[in-house]
Design an enzyme around this catalytic site. Structure first.
Site, PDB file in Angstrom:
ATOM      1  CE1 TYR A  33      -0.682  -6.423  -2.441  1.00  0.00           C
ATOM      2  CE2 TYR A  33       0.627  -8.040  -1.253  1.00  0.00           C
ATOM      3  CZ  TYR A  33       0.493  -6.781  -1.803  1.00  0.00           C
ATOM      4  OH  TYR A  33       1.517  -5.876  -1.730  1.00  0.00           O
ATOM      5  NE  ARG A  52       2.619  -9.545  -9.287  1.00  0.00           N
ATOM      6  CZ  ARG A  52       2.827  -8.237  -9.140  1.00  0.00           C
ATOM      7  NH1 ARG A  52       4.050  -7.752  -9.301  1.00  0.00           N
ATOM      8  NH2 ARG A  52       1.844  -7.418  -8.855  1.00  0.00           N
ATOM      9  NE  ARG A 101      -1.397 -19.291  16.096  1.00  0.00           N
ATOM     10  CZ  ARG A 101      -0.199 -19.764  16.459  1.00  0.00           C
ATOM     11  NH1 ARG A 101      -0.115 -20.916  17.121  1.00  0.00           N
ATOM     12  NH2 ARG A 101       0.901 -19.092  16.170  1.00  0.00           N
ATOM     13  CE  LYS A 151       1.161  -7.279  -5.331  1.00  0.00           C
ATOM     14  NZ  LYS A 151       2.230  -6.301  -5.011  1.00  0.00           N
ATOM     15  CD  GLU A 183      11.107  -5.192  -3.936  1.00  0.00           C
ATOM     16  OE1 GLU A 183      10.506  -5.115  -5.032  1.00  0.00           O
ATOM     17  OE2 GLU A 183      11.096  -6.210  -3.231  1.00  0.00           O
TER      18      GLU A 183
END
Length: 287
Positions: A33, A52, A101, A151, A183
């Site tokens: 995301y 990114r 799945r 990310k 972070e």
């Protein structure tokens, strides 16, 4: 009026938006995301977020679902349709819904990616009261997976960290690994010692923040010294200032760490100046 969102090629009222229960983002957190801020109705650092996004997709062996220009068009359309002056555009891309799945990745030629975007209106995003008083953080153990530079939508532990902070009466948490700060739960972390800004160097251990890159560039242009190295909670508590950066907080002062005041316990001049520079320069370049 209902918010308009984007789902797989369609602009829809949010009540009508649907994805499959077999989507791998839902079942496997198999997706990435980006969040792009909107100020004065314009996108802040869109290109950095798009670059990114492409890197994150590549690291997970996923092809970009569309071009940067197509993504930009969708971002702008959502901002316009929802009348966003200050706020956010959230973008999520997953490996899609193969119909059942399975741990094995589906064939991308048979299972297209799922692409979802929506906006969030945040009046006062640029000039809210938090920047004037600063935030308080606690330290927690960093228990995330090893590829934090991607990310991904694997945000459970950062969410738990936010809740730990809330229960402790703080605003956020800084994560610590092997004795050093990695972070924040959704931001990069910094301390200031004299005229030197210290932040952890880029690696797989932290997210390569888009706001981080811009702020460090502006800091260097303003003749501030930047030192990319590890620092501990103890060093942070004894620093002159501390702050965080992210696409949603820009530059946010940290005035307390684990109950100990940082510097004077109030926002300092370096973080205030960096926030001012960042907002000014980013608005000039917004699209």
């Amino acid at each position: 009026m209902s918010r308009i969102v984007y789902v797989n090629g369609e602009y829809l009222p949010e009540e009508e938006a649907r994805i499959s229960i077999f989507d791998r983002g839902f079942l496997m957190a198999d997706g990435v995301y980006e969040v792009t801020s909107v100020l004065d109705g314009k996108l802040i650092d869109f290109e950095g977020h798009a670059i990114r996004l492409e890197r994150s997709l590549d690291e997970l062996d996923m092809a970009p679902p569309m071009s940067r220009d197509e993504l930009l068009t969708i971002h702008r359309e959502l901002v316009s349709r929802n009348g966003i002056e200050e706020g956010l555009v959230y973008l999520q891309v997953t490996r899609g819904a193969p119909g059942d799945r399975d741990f094995v990745f589906p064939d991308p030629d048979e299972t297209p990616a799922t692409v979802v975007l929506f906006t969030q209106s945040k009046p006062g995003l640029a000039h809210g009261p938090a920047a004037g008083k600063g935030i308080r953080v606690i330290s927690i153990e960093d228990q995330r997976w090893g590829r934090r530079d991607i990310k991904t939508v694997q945000l459970l532990y950062p969410s738990m960290g936010k809740m730990m902070a809330k229960k402790a009466g703080a605003d956020d948490a800084w994560m610590v690994e092997d004795g050093f700060v990695t972070e924040g739960t959704s931001n990069n972390a910094y301390i200031v010692k004299g005229n030197t800004i210290v932040t952890r160097a880029l690696s797989n251990e932290i997210l390569h923040g888009i706001t981080r890159a811009a702020v460090l560039r502006f800091a260097s242009e303003a003749q501030m010294v930047v030192e990319e190295r590890n620092f501990s909670i103890e060093e942070a508590q004894s620093a002159d200032e501390a702050f965080i950066t992210s696409a949603t907080t820009f530059v946010m002062p940290v005035v307390e760490i684990d109950g100990a005041p940082v510097g004077t316990g109030t926002p300092g001049p370096v973080s205030a100046r960096l926030r001012e520079i960042y907002l000014d320069e980013s608005l000039k370049a917004a699209i």
